[in-house]
Design a protein around this motif. Structure first.
Motif, mmCIF file in Angstrom:
data_model
loop_
_atom_site.group_PDB
_atom_site.id
_atom_site.type_symbol
_atom_site.label_atom_id
_atom_site.label_comp_id
_atom_site.label_asym_id
_atom_site.label_seq_id
_atom_site.Cartn_x
_atom_site.Cartn_y
_atom_site.Cartn_z
ATOM 1 N N THR A 36 0.844 -1.193 0.000
ATOM 2 C CA THR A 36 0.000 0.000 0.000
ATOM 3 C C THR A 36 0.886 1.252 0.000
ATOM 4 N N GLU A 37 0.576 2.218 -0.870
ATOM 5 C CA GLU A 37 1.358 3.461 -0.904
ATOM 6 C C GLU A 37 0.564 4.594 -0.273
ATOM 7 N N THR A 38 1.310 5.561 0.289
ATOM 8 C CA THR A 38 0.718 6.801 0.783
ATOM 9 C C THR A 38 1.585 7.962 0.304
ATOM 10 N N GLY A 39 0.988 9.117 0.170
ATOM 11 C CA GLY A 39 1.744 10.318 -0.168
ATOM 12 C C GLY A 39 1.668 10.752 -1.604
ATOM 13 N N LEU A 40 1.164 9.901 -2.506
ATOM 14 C CA LEU A 40 1.081 10.273 -3.910
ATOM 15 C C LEU A 40 -0.291 10.849 -4.235
ATOM 16 N N PRO A 41 -0.367 11.769 -5.221
ATOM 17 C CA PRO A 41 -1.676 12.213 -5.704
ATOM 18 C C PRO A 41 -2.459 11.022 -6.236
ATOM 19 N N ALA A 42 -3.759 11.052 -6.070
ATOM 20 C CA ALA A 42 -4.600 9.926 -6.492
ATOM 21 C C ALA A 42 -4.386 9.622 -7.968
ATOM 22 N N GLN A 89 9.831 11.789 -10.727
ATOM 23 C CA GLN A 89 9.563 13.227 -10.674
ATOM 24 C C GLN A 89 8.353 13.557 -11.522
ATOM 25 N N ILE A 90 7.481 14.433 -10.975
ATOM 26 C CA ILE A 90 6.338 14.956 -11.716
ATOM 27 C C ILE A 90 6.475 16.468 -11.739
ATOM 28 N N GLY A 91 6.714 17.032 -12.908
ATOM 29 C CA GLY A 91 6.941 18.471 -12.989
ATOM 30 C C GLY A 91 8.204 18.841 -12.234
ATOM 31 N N ASN A 92 8.070 19.797 -11.287
ATOM 32 C CA ASN A 92 9.211 20.205 -10.469
ATOM 33 C C ASN A 92 9.293 19.434 -9.162
ATOM 34 N N THR A 93 8.373 18.506 -8.954
ATOM 35 C CA THR A 93 8.287 17.813 -7.675
ATOM 36 C C THR A 93 8.878 16.416 -7.777
ATOM 37 N N GLN A 94 9.791 16.110 -6.868
ATOM 38 C CA GLN A 94 10.398 14.789 -6.802
ATOM 39 C C GLN A 94 9.710 13.974 -5.710
ATOM 40 N N TYR A 95 9.520 12.669 -5.984
ATOM 41 C CA TYR A 95 8.906 11.760 -5.019
ATOM 42 C C TYR A 95 9.904 10.660 -4.671
ATOM 43 N N ALA A 96 10.151 10.489 -3.381
ATOM 44 C CA ALA A 96 11.070 9.448 -2.909
ATOM 45 C C ALA A 96 10.305 8.491 -2.008
ATOM 46 N N ALA A 97 10.591 7.168 -2.162
ATOM 47 C CA ALA A 97 9.878 6.138 -1.414
ATOM 48 C C ALA A 97 10.616 5.792 -0.129
ATOM 49 N N SER A 98 9.852 5.396 0.884
ATOM 50 C CA SER A 98 10.427 4.927 2.135
ATOM 51 C C SER A 98 9.537 3.805 2.689
ATOM 52 N N PRO A 99 10.117 2.589 2.848
ATOM 53 C CA PRO A 99 11.483 2.204 2.469
ATOM 54 C C PRO A 99 11.593 2.082 0.957
ATOM 55 N N ALA A 100 12.779 2.388 0.448
ATOM 56 C CA ALA A 100 13.007 2.303 -0.989
ATOM 57 C C ALA A 100 13.521 0.932 -1.400
ATOM 58 N N ALA A 101 14.000 0.120 -0.437
ATOM 59 C CA ALA A 101 14.521 -1.206 -0.748
ATOM 60 C C ALA A 101 14.458 -2.051 0.520
ATOM 61 N N GLY A 102 14.494 -3.373 0.346
ATOM 62 C CA GLY A 102 14.450 -4.277 1.499
ATOM 63 C C GLY A 102 14.016 -5.657 1.084
ATOM 64 N N ASN A 103 13.347 -6.365 1.981
ATOM 65 C CA ASN A 103 12.875 -7.717 1.715
ATOM 66 C C ASN A 103 11.416 -7.847 2.128
ATOM 67 N N PHE A 104 10.636 -8.477 1.257
ATOM 68 C CA PHE A 104 9.259 -8.833 1.575
ATOM 69 C C PHE A 104 9.233 -10.281 2.056
ATOM 70 N N PHE A 114 5.552 7.737 0.175
ATOM 71 C CA PHE A 114 6.240 8.645 -0.747
ATOM 72 C C PHE A 114 6.254 10.060 -0.164
ATOM 73 N N SER A 115 7.424 10.693 -0.225
ATOM 74 C CA SER A 115 7.572 12.078 0.235
ATOM 75 C C SER A 115 7.854 12.978 -0.957
ATOM 76 N N ALA A 116 7.133 14.112 -1.020
ATOM 77 C CA ALA A 116 7.318 15.068 -2.114
ATOM 78 C C ALA A 116 8.374 16.097 -1.730
ATOM 79 N N ASN A 117 9.219 16.436 -2.680
ATOM 80 C CA ASN A 117 10.261 17.430 -2.426
ATOM 81 C C ASN A 117 10.473 18.256 -3.690
ATOM 82 N N THR A 118 10.321 19.605 -3.552
ATOM 83 C CA THR A 118 10.615 20.508 -4.664
ATOM 84 C C THR A 118 12.049 20.984 -4.513
ATOM 85 N N PRO A 119 12.905 20.789 -5.496
ATOM 86 C CA PRO A 119 14.316 21.185 -5.363
ATOM 87 C C PRO A 119 14.469 22.654 -5.004
#
Length: 405
Positions: A36-42, A89-104, A114-119
């Protein structure tokens, strides 16, 4: 059972005891993992990649079920699926996942945030635009502590290269008393924006007419200044830039002008001495009036020499005063008959020669004079000091000889 059979049996037993351990064949099996993801636009597409080569690139819903095939060891406790969630990245906004890697773990449920960050290096442009200011009126726009002037002649202020962030802005009432709406706000990093506001004028409706009779200029307002507290009548000499007079209560103002110069009358809510016509809060203004030079008029130029840098004196011509800095000249046109003039000592005490006079004649005439600096011991040269000391010695010696005789 013969001896050979016995020996073979013993070898098989020993071989079974000390030989290689039995190998359990690894098998392939399937499992499901809920992500399940959170933080992204629908509706935003995102992906999860499994390291065994399976890739899921087109998720567009928040919760997804991954069906993955993985190698299964029935006696191992590390039956896990390694995964990676790419950022994007969407437009000027970058999206980074947490956790970005690991084991299921097979059958598990996981949340990817997902966290949004504008440079921070992104910059933006904003335009502020006014309506409603009268001609000659102006106000002050302040953005992030920086002041800008906005007026009827320059109704737009464009601020470029503003770094990403939020900024407060405010707009003052105009010099003429008009009030803006809105008068403050906040801009943020949302790209190029236009902030529009309108001024509601509280300026009184006052007209002014300037007329001339000979060298006398008269400004007549449509209503007395006493009925509009804070407003005044001003007459300006557009040729010299000098303010000639101010009326704070009456309805008219008369001054003496100079032939050949052009004048204007204004109604203003600001009459500070020394302010230029461009910076006062003008409510209304008259048409310019030029005083025609009578026949037989002349032009004269007063030139100075001898003043030190930064020093100046006051030249008076027919009662009109002019600043005369070092190394400059003053030209006065439209004069007739005999013209009286005088020049003061300079600010630093230099004495003019001549200091006054009368000029009469036809056509342009140059009147020159030279300044003589007052004695100042601090300015004497070494030669001057030696001469002064030698002179003092001769004077003293002469007095002594005279006393003996």
């Amino acid at each position: 059972m013969n001896k050979l059979e016995i020996i073979i049996g013993i070898i098989l037993v020993i071989g079974g005891i000390v030989g290689p351990t039995a190998v359990t064949t690894l098998g392939l099996t399937q499992t499901t993992v809920t992500v399940t993801e959170t933080g992204l636009p629908a509706g935003t597409a995102w992906s999860v990649e499994i390291y065994n080569g399976q890739s899921y690139q087109t998720f567009s819903s928040a919760t997804n079920t991954i069906v993955a095939t993985f190698s299964y060891d029935p006696i191992s406790t590390q039956n896990l699926l390694a995964f990676y969630v790419p950022g994007f990245q969407i437009g000027n906004t970058q999206y980074a996942a947490s956790p970005a890697a690991g084991n299921f773990a097979p059958g598990g449920s996981y949340t990817i945030t997902f966290s949004a960050n504008t440079p921070k290096y992104m910059t933006y442009s904003y335009t502020f635009e006014e309506t409603g200011l009268k001609q000659g009126d102006s106000a002050t726009l302040t953005v992030n502590g920086q002041a800008y002037t906005i007026s009827a002649s320059t109704p737009k202020v464009v601020i470029n290269n503003l770094p990403d962030g939020s900024y407060q802005w405010s707009m003052s009432s105009s010099q003429g008393g008009a009030t803006p709406s809105p008068d403050y706000g906040t801009i943020s990093s949302s790209g190029t924006s236009v902030i529009a506001f309108a001024y509601s004028s509280t300026q009184p409706s006052i007209g002014v007419v300037l007329s001339a009779s000979g060298n006398t200029l008269t400004a007549l307002a449509s209503i007395p200044m006493s009925s509009t507290p804070g407003y005044v009548i001003l007459i300006y000499d557009l040729t010299t830039g000098n303010q000639l007079g101010v009326e704070t209560a009456g309805q008219s103002l008369s001054v003496t002008g100079m032939a050949g110069n052009t004048y204007i009358a204004v109604i203003s809510n600001n009459y500070l001495v020394g302010e230029s016509l461009k910076t006062i809060g003008i409510v209304t203004e008259s048409n310019p009036v030029s005083l025609s030079a009578p026949s037989s008029t002349y032009s004269y130029v007063w030139q100075e020499t001898g003043l030190k840098a930064g020093d100046y004196a006051i030249l008076t011509v027919n009662g009109q005063q002019y600043d005369l800095p070092n190394g400059t000249e003053v030209a006065v046109s439209g004069l007739s008959g005999s013209v009286q003039w005088s020049i003061s000592n300079s600010q630093n005490g230099a004495v003019p020669s001549p200091s006054s006079g009368t000029v009469t004649g036809s056509g342009m005439t140059t009147v020159g004079f030279t300044y003589h600096s007052m004695a100042n011991p601090q300015n004497y040269s070494l030669v001057q000091y030696i001469a002064i000391i030698a002179g003092a010695i001769f004077i003293a010696d002469g007095a002594r000889r005279a006393e003996k005789n």
